[in-house]
Design an enzyme around this catalytic site. Structure first.
Site, PDB file in Angstrom:
ATOM      1  N   CYS A  99     -10.756  21.998  51.976  1.00 24.20           N
ATOM      2  CA  CYS A  99     -10.399  22.531  53.299  1.00 24.20           C
ATOM      3  C   CYS A  99     -10.873  23.973  53.438  1.00 24.20           C
ATOM      4  O   CYS A  99     -11.192  24.433  54.537  1.00 24.20           O
ATOM      5  CB  CYS A  99      -8.898  22.418  53.558  1.00 24.20           C
ATOM      6  SG  CYS A  99      -7.863  23.198  52.297  1.00 24.20           S
TER       7      CYS A  99
ATOM      8  N   CYS B 229      54.680  38.588  39.037  1.00 21.47           N
ATOM      9  CA  CYS B 229      54.553  39.879  38.375  1.00 21.47           C
ATOM     10  C   CYS B 229      53.154  39.983  37.773  1.00 21.47           C
ATOM     11  O   CYS B 229      52.703  39.090  37.054  1.00 21.47           O
ATOM     12  CB  CYS B 229      55.614  40.009  37.282  1.00 21.47           C
ATOM     13  SG  CYS B 229      55.421  41.516  36.290  1.00 21.47           S
TER      14      CYS B 229
ATOM     15  N   CYS C 176      53.721  40.246  33.557  1.00 17.30           N
ATOM     16  CA  CYS C 176      54.228  39.110  32.754  1.00 17.30           C
ATOM     17  C   CYS C 176      54.083  37.765  33.458  1.00 17.30           C
ATOM     18  O   CYS C 176      54.498  36.735  32.934  1.00 17.30           O
ATOM     19  CB  CYS C 176      55.688  39.342  32.380  1.00 17.30           C
ATOM     20  SG  CYS C 176      56.817  39.233  33.796  1.00 17.30           S
TER      21      CYS C 176
ATOM     22  N   CYS D 213      53.756  48.111  43.752  1.00 17.20           N
ATOM     23  CA  CYS D 213      53.141  49.395  43.432  1.00 17.20           C
ATOM     24  C   CYS D 213      52.940  50.143  44.745  1.00 17.20           C
ATOM     25  O   CYS D 213      52.299  49.622  45.657  1.00 17.20           O
ATOM     26  CB  CYS D 213      51.795  49.156  42.748  1.00 17.20           C
ATOM     27  SG  CYS D 213      50.732  50.596  42.723  1.00 17.20           S
TER      28      CYS D 213
ATOM     29  N   CYS E 231      49.032  51.140  45.970  1.00 19.96           N
ATOM     30  CA  CYS E 231      48.128  50.165  46.599  1.00 19.96           C
ATOM     31  C   CYS E 231      48.874  49.012  47.267  1.00 19.96           C
ATOM     32  O   CYS E 231      48.305  48.319  48.094  1.00 19.96           O
ATOM     33  CB  CYS E 231      47.164  49.599  45.556  1.00 19.96           C
ATOM     34  SG  CYS E 231      47.954  48.511  44.361  1.00 19.96           S
TER      35      CYS E 231
ATOM     36  N   CYS F  99      58.209  43.083  37.832  1.00 20.88           N
ATOM     37  CA  CYS F  99      59.641  42.846  37.652  1.00 20.88           C
ATOM     38  C   CYS F  99      60.380  44.178  37.572  1.00 20.88           C
ATOM     39  O   CYS F  99      61.456  44.357  38.130  1.00 20.88           O
ATOM     40  CB  CYS F  99      59.910  42.098  36.338  1.00 20.88           C
ATOM     41  SG  CYS F  99      58.955  40.593  36.144  1.00 20.88           S
TER      42      CYS F  99
ATOM     43  N   CYS G 290      57.283  46.523  32.988  1.00 25.57           N
ATOM     44  CA  CYS G 290      56.107  45.680  33.282  1.00 25.57           C
ATOM     45  C   CYS G 290      54.998  46.521  33.906  1.00 25.57           C
ATOM     46  O   CYS G 290      53.820  46.364  33.592  1.00 25.57           O
ATOM     47  CB  CYS G 290      56.488  44.545  34.237  1.00 25.57           C
ATOM     48  SG  CYS G 290      57.216  43.133  33.398  1.00 25.57           S
TER      49      CYS G 290
ATOM     50  N   HIS H 191      45.492  48.060  35.581  1.00 29.54           N
ATOM     51  CA  HIS H 191      45.599  48.135  37.038  1.00 29.54           C
ATOM     52  C   HIS H 191      44.997  49.404  37.632  1.00 29.54           C
ATOM     53  O   HIS H 191      44.527  49.407  38.764  1.00 29.54           O
ATOM     54  CB  HIS H 191      47.077  48.024  37.439  1.00 29.54           C
ATOM     55  CG  HIS H 191      47.312  48.156  38.909  1.00 29.54           C
ATOM     56  ND1 HIS H 191      46.695  47.349  39.841  1.00 29.54           N
ATOM     57  CD2 HIS H 191      48.080  49.035  39.627  1.00 29.54           C
ATOM     58  CE1 HIS H 191      47.083  47.702  41.058  1.00 29.54           C
ATOM     59  NE2 HIS H 191      47.919  48.722  40.954  1.00 29.54           N
TER      60      HIS H 191
ATOM     61  N   CYS I 277      43.613  50.279  41.428  1.00 31.71           N
ATOM     62  CA  CYS I 277      44.805  50.676  42.179  1.00 31.71           C
ATOM     63  C   CYS I 277      44.422  51.558  43.351  1.00 31.71           C
ATOM     64  O   CYS I 277      44.480  52.779  43.297  1.00 31.71           O
ATOM     65  CB  CYS I 277      45.786  51.422  41.258  1.00 31.71           C
ATOM     66  SG  CYS I 277      47.317  51.873  42.101  1.00 31.71           S
TER      67      CYS I 277
ATOM     68  N   HIS J   3      -3.220  25.376  52.358  1.00 35.87           N
ATOM     69  CA  HIS J   3      -4.115  24.564  53.193  1.00 35.87           C
ATOM     70  C   HIS J   3      -4.793  25.454  54.235  1.00 35.87           C
ATOM     71  O   HIS J   3      -4.176  26.372  54.793  1.00 35.87           O
ATOM     72  CB  HIS J   3      -3.310  23.459  53.898  1.00 35.87           C
ATOM     73  CG  HIS J   3      -4.157  22.560  54.751  1.00 35.87           C
ATOM     74  ND1 HIS J   3      -5.217  21.844  54.247  1.00 35.87           N
ATOM     75  CD2 HIS J   3      -4.101  22.284  56.087  1.00 35.87           C
ATOM     76  CE1 HIS J   3      -5.783  21.156  55.241  1.00 35.87           C
ATOM     77  NE2 HIS J   3      -5.122  21.407  56.363  1.00 35.87           N
TER      78      HIS J   3
END
Length: 782
Positions: free
Chosen positions: A25, A310, A313, A327, A330, A336, A340, A348, A352, A702
């Site tokens: 072609c 939590c 835990c 918290c 944030c 708990c 914790c 965290h 946070c 092509h």
């Protein structure tokens, strides 16, 4: 003989296709384009070429290629075949150029260059080529040097192909060390023009320095590589008629400012899906004093999602009397108890931070006018474009946390400020010096642990109310926007009245505060100052006294979505309210969409040679990476332009550029690009008559061709309009279909420039010079 051919006709002349012999072609598209080059077709058709065959040129094929090509053109214009097999021509080409042996895919432009060069050597009027040297200018006038170079070229290369297709360009080299200038004039058969750098389209939302003006959505196209923020700033500045130095460009990720760009910063890593905001800021020159620029982020006081277990835990949320404590920095995790929380703090602390909503924004205020009221007005104005806010009716029994707080027993764990501001910064000390964010709890754990604030109600119930409040929200927001716009620039000076804007909805519960009472509305959110160390402090309203805010701090607009608050509001992100720039649609279409003029500009632009192409400077006596510039000096009658869509990577792979290049079908004026032969009477005006297209990549690609027989009032044969040649298939197409993003090689014919050709007749007396093999080739002519 002609009568016999007439009886055998199966299609109109010019509608004969070429059989694909196996990946041929690339060859078929070239042959069809050349067969629609009227002068070339007529030259071979009426046997003018026979008197010019150079049978003994070692660089040619002894006339076999010219004869084979003539026979093929004749077959294409008889109309006696729907499709013709170009196997003989392919065999002749392969015998001279081994790369075309076999049935691999090739580059159509490479084949075209080889074919035209082969035809030229077969038809070269020069029997014995003299030795010539490149002509350098040595300070002489360009006209003299160019003509001398052209005549020297013609001393070795003089054929109908040269007459028809070859032009001349001026090549200027400048040594970067000694500034030696070398100017030469060289012939060209086609122009390989580069495509501009790939573009990408970025969506940019522009915010004016006045909050009553709706944000504008712009689509800005920039270079894909080596782009800078300045390209976007310049584009937006031009559209909104402000100075680019009074604009700031920022990228936003997850409703936070991810980065603020300097004008020189690269945007190569920014993708078209990234969120870019552009803010106009007040200039100190206009304000005639120091201007404070502040970044503002928006967030709800209480996050949208409930806390189910939590974070430390994994204990699940228990009945109402033993709810987990959140918290207070944030609000996104719960615990708990403090034990914790302390256990989880190392994991965290990195995440946070509050969950922002809406868009952050940038405000700029003259230092002397930075009052709390002005700040609240600006913040509310910008915030409403990206958050929906609704104040439900006040319910008895809903109390503010200010009421009934237990006394504090320790300075170790400080509670959230009495305002219940969402982003507490006073956090308990840990042994390693890290600080832990405080907890919110209800009720206090025990007298032994410091009492903290009661937990703010989570918004799971609140969110359901948002949906029912939607219609009120929409009317509130539109009323606000309309009012702001109707106020004009005065809105910057005067606090807008929502009540006036909401006359039909004046009875909306929760909006019974008195008109123009800023304090009533400002209580829908708190404003926190965030210092360079990321500590937050609630801003106090000091009346007309300007606030002490510096450029190194930022602000948080904290919406009071705590159900326990008297002024509680429902708040959620919404799609940014903006207007679309009407010119941006065409801007987006232009990305990856270039013009032939842009490509020609690039072709004639100076460039520094790559190390492997270094030029030997005759003055320095060393190879130098010189600056090189090509300029068009002499234009041919048929101009072939190759769009350089393929680029080599390593030594094997090629990348293909699929960008659209818009090229004129009629009236391509090259006078601005041609610096030579200025005395010519007529403008160098060209019309397109053929295009070779390439689809797909290098592997499995092509080729097809569009072509028409260009108009020529001297010709006895009728003109044939645009057709698509796709191997064996030939179909009529409209001229509007010819310009596509697949165009690869363009064929233009100069207006009013007939090329003289030898009169048809018997071969010249060169017959005496023929070798036996040349005699055999000549016998094919008849």
């Amino acid at each position: 003989d002609e009568d016999e051919d007439e009886k055998k006709k199966v299609c109109l002349p010019g509608f004969t296709g070429l059989v694909n012999l196996g990946n041929t072609c690339f060859m078929n598209s070239v042959i069809q384009s050349l067969s629609n080059t009227r002068e070339l077709r007529d030259y071979f058709h009426d046997r003018s070429f026979e008197s010019e065959i150079n049978y003994n040129n070692p660089l040619g094929t002894g006339g076999r290629l010219a004869i084979g090509f003539a026979m093929l053109l004749r077959a294409l214009w008889k109309g006696t075949h729907h499709a013709f097999q170009p196997s003989k021509l392919k065999a002749i080409v392969a015998s001279k150029a081994s790369q075309f042996t076999g049935y691999a895919q090739h580059d159509a432009q490479e084949f075209m260059a080889f074919l035209l060069d082969g035809l030229h050597e077969d038809l070269n009027r020069i029997q014995n080529k003299p030795y010539t040297e490149t002509v350098d200018s040595d300070g002489r006038p360009d006209e003299v040097v160019a003509e001398e170079a052209w005549q020297r070229h013609k001393m070795r290369n003089d054929s109908f192909i040269v007459d028809l297709f070859q032009g001349q360009y001026k090549s200027k080299l400048v040594c970067p060390v000694c500034s030696k200038v070398s100017i030469t004039f060289d012939p060209f058969l086609y122009l390989p023009v580069p495509l501009p750098q790939k573009q990408k389209v970025l969506t940019v939302y522009y915010f004016a320095k006045e909050p009553h003006k709706k944000p504008i959505k712009f689509l800005v196209s920039i270079s894909k590589e080596n782009s800078s923020a300045m390209e976007v700033l310049d584009s937006v500045a031009h559209s909104v008629r402000v100075k680019p130095e009074n604009l700031r460009l920022a990228e936003v990720i997850k409703n936070h400012f991810h980065r603020i760009f300097l004008p020189s910063n690269s945007l190569d890593t920014v993708s078209p899906t990234d969120l870019l905001l552009c803010f106009e800021v007040l200039s100190p020159e206009l304000a005639k004093e120091r201007v404070v620029e502040l970044q503002v982020q928006q967030r709800p006081q209480v996050p949208s999602g409930p806390v189910a277990k939590c974070a430390a835990c994994q204990k699940k949320q228990l009945p109402e009397d033993e709810k987990l404590k959140r918290c207070t920095r944030c609000y996104r995790v719960g615990y708990c108890n403090v034990t914790c929380q302390k256990t989880h703090w190392p994991d965290h602390k990195a995440s946070c931070r509050p969950e922002n909503i809406g868009f952050p924004f940038l405000i700029s205020v003259p230092e002397s006018r930075l009052t709390y009221a002005r700040l609240a007005q600006l913040l509310e104005g910008y915030a409403r474009y990206s958050v929906s806010v609704f104040q439900p009716p006040f319910q008895l029994g809903r109390m503010s946390p200010e009421q009934g707080l237990p006394p504090l027993h320790s300075d170790k764990l400080e509670p959230l400020a009495k305002s219940s501001c969402a982003a507490a910064t006073s956090v308990p000390e840990l042994g390693d010096g890290d600080r832990v964010s405080s907890l919110v709890q209800e009720p206090p754990l025990s007298p032994a642990v410091p009492e903290l604030q009661p937990e703010m109600g989570d918004t799971t119930t609140v969110r359901s109310k948002v949906l029912t409040a939607r219609s009120s929200l929409l009317s509130l927001d539109s009323g606000f926007s309309e009012h702001m716009e109707s106020q004009g620039d005065s809105c910057c000076e005067k606090e807008p009245s929502y009540e006036r804007a909401l006359k039909p909805e004046a009875a909306i519960p929760g909006y019974q505060h008195t008109p123009d009472s800023l304090s009533a509305r400002a209580t829908q959110f708190y404003i926190n100052k965030i210092d360079a160390a990321n500590r937050e402090q609630k801003l106090e309203d000091k009346g007309d006294t300007p606030l002490d805010l510096t450029d190194d701090c930022s602000l948080a607009l904290v919406w009071k979505n705590n159900e326990r608050l008297k002024e509680f509001v429902l708040v959620e992100s919404k799609e940014l309210e903006c207007v679309e720039d009407p010119g941006s649609a065409s801007e987006a279409a232009r990305a990856g969409h270039f013009t032939l003029e842009q490509c020609l500009n690039l072709f004639t632009k100076p460039e520094v040679l790559a190390p492997e192409e270094a030029w030997y400077c005759p003055k320095c006596k060393q190879h130098r990476e010189a600056s090189k510039q090509l300029m068009l000096w002499r234009l041919p009658n048929v101009l072939i332009i190759q769009l350089k869509r393929f680029s080599f990577r390593s030594f094997i792979w090629r990348d293909k550029i699929n960008d659209m290049v818009d090229f004129p079908v009629r009236s391509l004026d090259l006078s601005k690009f041609c610096i030579g032969r200025k005395g010519e009477q007529q403008l160098p005006m060209y019309d397109l008559y053929a295009v070779i297209n390439h689809y797909g990549g290098m592997i499995g690609g092509h080729y097809t061709a569009y072509a028409r027989l260009p108009n020529d009032k001297n010709s006895q044969r009728s003109d044939v309009g645009w057709r698509l040649f796709d191997d064996s298939t030939v179909t009529t197409v409209d001229e509007s279909q010819v310009v596509t993003r697949y165009a690869y090689v363009l064929f233009y014919r100069r207006r009013n420039s007939p090329v003289e050709r030898p009169l048809p007749g018997h071969p010249s007396d060169r017959r005496a010079e023929r070798t036996p093999s040349a005699e055999a080739a000549a016998s094919q002519v008849s």
